[in-house]
Design a protein around this motif. Structure first.
Motif, PDB file in Angstrom:
ATOM      1  N   GLY A  34      25.675 -40.812   6.119  1.00  0.00           N
ATOM      2  CA  GLY A  34      26.866 -41.224   5.397  1.00  0.00           C
ATOM      3  C   GLY A  34      26.508 -42.065   4.188  1.00  0.00           C
ATOM      4  N   THR A  35      27.104 -41.745   3.038  1.00  0.00           N
ATOM      5  CA  THR A  35      26.878 -42.493   1.804  1.00  0.00           C
ATOM      6  C   THR A  35      28.204 -42.646   1.071  1.00  0.00           C
ATOM      7  OG1 THR A  35      26.381 -40.495   0.526  1.00  0.00           O
ATOM      8  CG2 THR A  35      24.506 -41.644   1.529  1.00  0.00           C
ATOM      9  N   LYS A  36      28.180 -43.442   0.011  1.00  0.00           N
ATOM     10  CA  LYS A  36      29.340 -43.562  -0.882  1.00  0.00           C
ATOM     11  C   LYS A  36      28.830 -43.623  -2.308  1.00  0.00           C
ATOM     12  CE  LYS A  36      31.774 -47.378  -1.413  1.00  0.00           C
ATOM     13  NZ  LYS A  36      32.716 -48.507  -1.198  1.00  0.00           N
ATOM     14  N   SER A  37      29.485 -42.903  -3.208  1.00  0.00           N
ATOM     15  CA  SER A  37      29.064 -42.881  -4.603  1.00  0.00           C
ATOM     16  C   SER A  37      29.531 -44.144  -5.317  1.00  0.00           C
ATOM     17  CB  SER A  37      29.641 -41.651  -5.312  1.00  0.00           C
ATOM     18  OG  SER A  37      31.044 -41.798  -5.481  1.00  0.00           O
ATOM     19  N   ASN A  38      28.994 -44.365  -6.497  1.00  0.00           N
ATOM     20  CA  ASN A  38      29.451 -45.488  -7.318  1.00  0.00           C
ATOM     21  C   ASN A  38      30.916 -45.343  -7.712  1.00  0.00           C
ATOM     22  OD1 ASN A  38      27.238 -47.171  -7.357  1.00  0.00           O
ATOM     23  ND2 ASN A  38      26.419 -46.390  -9.299  1.00  0.00           N
ATOM     24  N   ASP A  39      31.428 -44.111  -7.654  1.00  0.00           N
ATOM     25  CA  ASP A  39      32.839 -43.861  -7.941  1.00  0.00           C
ATOM     26  C   ASP A  39      33.723 -44.081  -6.722  1.00  0.00           C
ATOM     27  OD1 ASP A  39      32.264 -43.152 -10.573  1.00  0.00           O
ATOM     28  OD2 ASP A  39      31.914 -41.046 -10.038  1.00  0.00           O
ATOM     29  N   GLY A  40      33.091 -44.458  -5.577  1.00  0.00           N
ATOM     30  CA  GLY A  40      33.866 -44.760  -4.373  1.00  0.00           C
ATOM     31  C   GLY A  40      34.174 -43.573  -3.495  1.00  0.00           C
ATOM     32  N   ILE A  41      33.513 -42.429  -3.728  1.00  0.00           N
ATOM     33  CA  ILE A  41      33.780 -41.227  -2.939  1.00  0.00           C
ATOM     34  C   ILE A  41      32.807 -41.153  -1.767  1.00  0.00           C
ATOM     35  CG2 ILE A  41      33.877 -38.706  -2.954  1.00  0.00           C
ATOM     36  CD1 ILE A  41      34.446 -38.931  -5.997  1.00  0.00           C
ATOM     37  N   PRO A  42      33.313 -41.158  -0.520  1.00  0.00           N
ATOM     38  CA  PRO A  42      32.427 -41.032   0.651  1.00  0.00           C
ATOM     39  C   PRO A  42      31.794 -39.647   0.705  1.00  0.00           C
ATOM     40  CG  PRO A  42      34.567 -41.943   1.264  1.00  0.00           C
ATOM     41  CD  PRO A  42      34.708 -41.393  -0.131  1.00  0.00           C
ATOM     42  N   ASN A  43      30.595 -39.597   1.230  1.00  0.00           N
ATOM     43  CA  ASN A  43      29.874 -38.336   1.374  1.00  0.00           C
ATOM     44  C   ASN A  43      29.266 -38.296   2.771  1.00  0.00           C
ATOM     45  OD1 ASN A  43      26.948 -36.927   1.148  1.00  0.00           O
ATOM     46  ND2 ASN A  43      28.393 -35.892  -0.203  1.00  0.00           N
ATOM     47  N   LEU A  44      29.241 -37.120   3.365  1.00  0.00           N
ATOM     48  CA  LEU A  44      28.642 -36.946   4.695  1.00  0.00           C
ATOM     49  C   LEU A  44      27.873 -35.640   4.711  1.00  0.00           C
ATOM     50  CD1 LEU A  44      28.536 -38.270   7.551  1.00  0.00           C
ATOM     51  CD2 LEU A  44      30.392 -36.719   8.196  1.00  0.00           C
ATOM     52  N   ALA A  45      26.628 -35.678   5.180  1.00  0.00           N
ATOM     53  CA  ALA A  45      25.800 -34.466   5.198  1.00  0.00           C
ATOM     54  C   ALA A  45      24.859 -34.496   6.389  1.00  0.00           C
ATOM     55  CB  ALA A  45      25.005 -34.346   3.901  1.00  0.00           C
ATOM     56  N   ILE A  46      24.609 -33.315   6.945  1.00  0.00           N
ATOM     57  CA  ILE A  46      23.716 -33.191   8.096  1.00  0.00           C
ATOM     58  C   ILE A  46      22.280 -33.017   7.621  1.00  0.00           C
ATOM     59  CG2 ILE A  46      24.040 -30.678   8.283  1.00  0.00           C
ATOM     60  CD1 ILE A  46      24.000 -31.055  11.356  1.00  0.00           C
ATOM     61  N   PHE A  47      21.361 -33.738   8.264  1.00  0.00           N
ATOM     62  CA  PHE A  47      19.928 -33.650   7.960  1.00  0.00           C
ATOM     63  C   PHE A  47      19.156 -33.530   9.263  1.00  0.00           C
ATOM     64  CE2 PHE A  47      21.498 -35.371   4.039  1.00  0.00           C
ATOM     65  CZ  PHE A  47      20.617 -34.949   3.059  1.00  0.00           C
ATOM     66  N   SER A  48      18.130 -32.664   9.243  1.00  0.00           N
ATOM     67  CA  SER A  48      17.346 -32.467  10.466  1.00  0.00           C
ATOM     68  C   SER A  48      15.862 -32.762  10.281  1.00  0.00           C
ATOM     69  CB  SER A  48      17.518 -31.033  10.989  1.00  0.00           C
ATOM     70  OG  SER A  48      17.081 -30.095  10.028  1.00  0.00           O
ATOM     71  N   ASN A  49      15.469 -33.212   9.109  1.00  0.00           N
ATOM     72  CA  ASN A  49      14.065 -33.567   8.882  1.00  0.00           C
ATOM     73  C   ASN A  49      13.934 -35.083   8.849  1.00  0.00           C
ATOM     74  OD1 ASN A  49      12.940 -30.858   8.550  1.00  0.00           O
ATOM     75  ND2 ASN A  49      14.238 -30.763   6.743  1.00  0.00           N
ATOM     76  N   ILE A  50      14.160 -35.695  10.001  1.00  0.00           N
ATOM     77  CA  ILE A  50      14.190 -37.153  10.122  1.00  0.00           C
ATOM     78  C   ILE A  50      12.975 -37.599  10.928  1.00  0.00           C
ATOM     79  CG2 ILE A  50      15.517 -39.108  11.038  1.00  0.00           C
ATOM     80  CD1 ILE A  50      18.019 -37.257  10.648  1.00  0.00           C
ATOM     81  N   VAL A  51      12.326 -38.683  10.478  1.00  0.00           N
ATOM     82  CA  VAL A  51      11.089 -39.094  11.137  1.00  0.00           C
ATOM     83  C   VAL A  51      10.990 -40.616  11.223  1.00  0.00           C
ATOM     84  CG1 VAL A  51       9.794 -39.032   8.957  1.00  0.00           C
ATOM     85  CG2 VAL A  51       8.571 -38.787  11.115  1.00  0.00           C
ATOM     86  N   HIS A  52      10.473 -41.077  12.358  1.00  0.00           N
ATOM     87  CA  HIS A  52      10.145 -42.494  12.542  1.00  0.00           C
ATOM     88  C   HIS A  52       8.915 -42.808  11.698  1.00  0.00           C
ATOM     89  CE1 HIS A  52       8.495 -46.047  14.648  1.00  0.00           C
ATOM     90  NE2 HIS A  52       7.371 -45.356  14.712  1.00  0.00           N
ATOM     91  N   LEU A  53       8.992 -43.874  10.905  1.00  0.00           N
ATOM     92  CA  LEU A  53       7.870 -44.252  10.043  1.00  0.00           C
ATOM     93  C   LEU A  53       7.152 -45.501  10.523  1.00  0.00           C
ATOM     94  CD1 LEU A  53       9.459 -43.635   6.528  1.00  0.00           C
ATOM     95  CD2 LEU A  53       7.826 -42.183   7.740  1.00  0.00           C
TER      96      LEU A  53
END
Length: 203
Positions: A34-53
């Motif tokens: 979940g993110t929000k743009s500088n214009d205040g628009i929320p964004n949601l996207a699925i990601f599957s390449n996630i790794v513990h660093l």
């Protein structure tokens, strides 16, 4: 045992090749970012390449596709430096998968797919209200991978929210108790089952 050469892989239809190679790397962590743009628009996207660093400092990374293919999440993170990761459970798989569609930057994907936002006072990015495990991150680095135009996005964990406290005595978090799903390939979703835990290995 069958042998599949690099030349054979290159000769395949691109969708067949993508499905095969995405499956070959094995089961992967999958989250909604979940993110929000500088214009205040929320964004949601699925990601599957996630790794513990690493755990000290606590860091998580994910791979973002080339900006031409997936620009909104990485742009919002660049602009604000804040984002959330939200585990997916069986009850929201279809909505989560739908966020992979290429919506215009002006579209709020939460509304488009039917997931509720959760706002917390100390975080400018939205969480997924129905997620059983949620955490907030602050941007560390965005590292280009020139060979294929992708990016490794690394972040510091700022806070973690658990629907219930099922932590084991040593800090182990049994994700199966939260029904956190895993993914295979581009569009396969699975529930994990623990086989065993073993003692720390020593020579």
């Amino acid at each position: 045992m069958i042998t599949i050469t690099k030349a054979s892989i290159q000769s395949w239809d691109r969708f067949y090749r993508a499905n095969f190679i995405n499956s070959l790397s094995g089961f992967k962590s999958v989250c909604l970012i979940g993110t929000k743009s500088n214009d205040g628009i929320p964004n949601l996207a699925i990601f599957s390449n996630i790794v513990h660093l690493g755990a000290d400092p606590a860091m998580i990374g994910f791979i973002n596709r080339p900006k031409a293919a997936a620009p909104d999440t990485i742009r919002n993170i660049e602009e604000t430096g804040v984002y959330t990761m939200n585990h997916i459970h069986p009850g929201i798989i279809e909505q989560a998968h739908q966020t992979s569609a290429k919506y215009d930057a002006s579209v709020n994907e939460f509304e488009a797919v039917g997931l509720d936002m959760l706002w917390r006072e100390d975080c400018i990015a939205p969480f997924v209200k129905d997620s059983h495990i949620q955490y907030q991150l602050s941007l560390s680095e965005i590292i280009p991978i020139p060979s294929n135009g992708t990016f490794l996005v690394t972040g510091y964990i700022e806070s973690v929210y658990l629907e219930k406290d099922d932590r084991e005595a040593d800090g182990f978090l049994p994700l199966e108790k939260y029904q956190s799903i895993t993914s295979l390939g581009i569009d396969g979703y699975y529930l994990a089952e623990r086989v065993m835990r073993l003692a720390y290995a020593r020579p």
